[in-house]
Design a protein around this motif. Structure first.
Motif: not given
Length: 219
Positions: A172-176
């Motif tokens: 989630x952190x990386x995609x966002x």
């Protein structure tokens, strides 16, 4: 394997990658285990998993052997299961809203007609009304088709886990962070970049790049 130059990944090649990822997660193999046992180098493997180049038929054969399936399974439109996933409705709506607000990997603004056409090409029936209902989902727990969510993630060029497993906080952190960078590039009129092409860049670095770009643009 496959050292010659090749054209960028097509819709078919993207499906192959999606199927490889689906099966890899099913059998519990790490990426390193997969590319090592298939006889692929790390760099070669990631360039293809990130859609920079397509896997060739020898690669597919080797990967299928490691994953315990037939090569044809990795090219099939029916590889991804159609099980129902139970997810937080409001969180799903939030993630879809972020994707809709972010330019595509080609730099275009999101159009629901493009998504509908893409999903139908993947044999998933979908309508603008269904999209609207997903964007407004308020149920604490919603049941959604895994195949639908995987194909939506493919359309938006993000890791499928982003829409299928909210517990994976690192994804989630990386995609966002990738989405922030793509929006920043769009705002300054720069060329956008495929989210998957940034797969090995840490989320913190992506956010810093976006911050630096914004600061430079304001000078």
């Amino acid at each position: 394997m496959g050292r010659g130059s090749a054209a960028p990944s097509t819709e078919f090649s993207m499906r192959v990658v999606s199927n490889i990822e689906h099966r890899r997660q099913e059998v519990g193999r790490t990426h390193q285990q997969l590319f090592t046992e298939a006889g692929l180098s790390k760099n070669y493997y990631w360039k293809r998993l990130n859609h920079e180049l397509p896997f060739n038929t020898n690669d597919i054969d080797a990967l299928a052997r490691v994953l315990g399936v037939e090569p044809e399974d990795l090219t099939s439109k029916r590889m991804v299961g159609n099980r129902a996933l139970r997810l937080s409705g409001p969180e799903l709506a939030r993630r879809l809203q972020l994707l809709a607000e972010t330019p595509t990997a080609h730099g275009d603004d999101f159009r629901i007609s493009d998504l509908v056409d893409f999903l139908r090409s993947q044999e998933v029936e979908f309508t603008p009304e269904r999209w609207a209902s997903l964007m407004e989902e308020t149920a604490s727990v919603t049941s959604q088709s895994e195949k639908l969510l995987v194909e939506i993630a493919t359309f938006f060029d993000v890791d499928r886990v982003y829409l299928t497993n909210f517990a994976q906080e690192d994804v989630t952190e990386h995609v966002e962070a990738q989405l922030v960078l793509r929006r920043t590039l769009k705002q300054i009129g720069g060329a956008t970049v495929s989210a998957r092409a940034l797969g090995n860049v840490p989320a913190s670095a992506l956010l810093q790049i976006a911050k630096d770009i914004s600061a430079t643009d304001q000078k």
